[in-house]
Design a protein around this motif. Structure first.
Motif, short mmCIF file in Angstrom:
data_model
loop_
_atom_site.label_atom_id
_atom_site.label_comp_id
_atom_site.label_asym_id
_atom_site.label_seq_id
_atom_site.Cartn_x
_atom_site.Cartn_y
_atom_site.Cartn_z
N PRO A 1 -20.65 -34.01 1.61
CA PRO A 1 -20.98 -33.46 0.28
C PRO A 1 -21.09 -34.58 -0.76
O PRO A 1 -20.59 -35.69 -0.58
N THR A 2 -21.74 -34.25 -1.86
CA THR A 2 -21.78 -35.16 -3.01
C THR A 2 -21.90 -34.32 -4.28
O THR A 2 -21.82 -33.09 -4.23
N TRP A 3 -22.08 -34.99 -5.40
CA TRP A 3 -22.22 -34.30 -6.68
C TRP A 3 -23.36 -34.95 -7.45
O TRP A 3 -23.43 -36.17 -7.56
N ASN A 4 -24.29 -34.15 -7.94
CA ASN A 4 -25.38 -34.65 -8.76
C ASN A 4 -25.10 -34.36 -10.23
O ASN A 4 -24.51 -33.33 -10.56
N TYR A 5 -25.55 -35.26 -11.09
CA TYR A 5 -25.26 -35.09 -12.52
C TYR A 5 -26.15 -35.98 -13.36
O TYR A 5 -26.79 -36.91 -12.85
N MET A 6 -26.14 -35.70 -14.67
CA MET A 6 -26.85 -36.51 -15.65
C MET A 6 -25.87 -36.85 -16.77
O MET A 6 -25.16 -35.98 -17.27
N VAL A 7 -25.85 -38.12 -17.17
CA VAL A 7 -24.91 -38.55 -18.20
C VAL A 7 -25.49 -39.69 -19.01
O VAL A 7 -26.28 -40.49 -18.50
N ALA A 8 -25.12 -39.73 -20.30
CA ALA A 8 -25.52 -40.84 -21.18
C ALA A 8 -24.27 -41.42 -21.81
O ALA A 8 -23.38 -40.69 -22.26
N HIS A 9 -24.18 -42.76 -21.82
CA HIS A 9 -23.08 -43.48 -22.44
C HIS A 9 -23.62 -44.27 -23.63
O HIS A 9 -24.55 -45.06 -23.48
#
Length: 207
Positions: free
Chosen positions: A100-108
């Protein structure tokens, strides 16, 4: 933030779109006892060639008292995310070597964070914040709808903050490291999910 090259999102316009769509940021700054973290809605403003993130905190919040020298701070904006099941990988049926894994979108967003204890500045900010969030309502609420004496009291109870962004980083982990067949299968799995965030993430998957 760990940044494998295939997950880097470097387009400022893409990141700014995420920041405006999901304005509740995690704001971190170092304090005497270690990192101080707050969750604050921030308004992204492009002004004189600089990106600035503006918000406010309660006067009782110790954050603003840490900002006398405009320390470095980090604001993290989280987009959609979802669990990725190994059952969606064609390789599961071929050899089973999947996890399994996890997909995501993020801005720093990194930069200097300052406090703004100015009622005129704050009132303008509140008007902007309110317009940005109320515009989709059939009868948008306005700050001026509240009684003037009540507004004055509320303004005295808050302090503005402004982060001038010096560095903007994005990570869009959307299975770009997988082959086309796997990406298509993951997209179909997300699109059929009962989780609204997963379905939204399916629309962001690369072809």
């Amino acid at each position: 933030m760990y940044q494998p090259s295939h997950f880097v999102e470097a387009d400022p316009a893409v990141l700014l779109s995420l920041m405006r769509a999901r304005p509740l940021a995690v704001v971190a700054v170092n304090g005497e006892d270690g990192p101080q973290v707050n969750h604050l809605p921030l308004l992204a403003v492009e002004e004189e060639g600089a990106l600035k993130l503006r918000g406010h905190v309660a006067r009782a919040n110790p954050l603003w008292r840490l900002l006398e020298d405009a320390p470095q701070a980090l604001a993290v904006f989280q987009g959609d995310d979802a669990y990725i099941s190994p059952s969606w990988y064609p390789a599961k049926a071929e050899h089973g070597k999947v996890v399994p894994t996890w997909n995501y979108m993020v801005a720093h967003a990194r930069g200097r964070l300052r406090a703004v204890d100015d009622p005129v500045w704050l009132r303008s900010l509140l008007d902007q914040l309110t317009r940005a969030r109320e515009e989709g309502f059939p009868q948008p609420w306005q700050v001026a709808d509240a009684p003037a004496d009540y507004l004055d009291k509320m303004l005295r109870a808050i302090v503005g903050i402004e982060l001038t962004v010096s560095r903007l980083d994005g990570k869009y982990k959307l299975s770009q490291n997988q082959d086309e067949a796997t990406r298509l299968s993951v997209r179909a799995g997300l699109a059929g999910s009962g989780d609204e965030r997963a379905r939204a993430l399916a629309g962001e998957m690369p072809s």
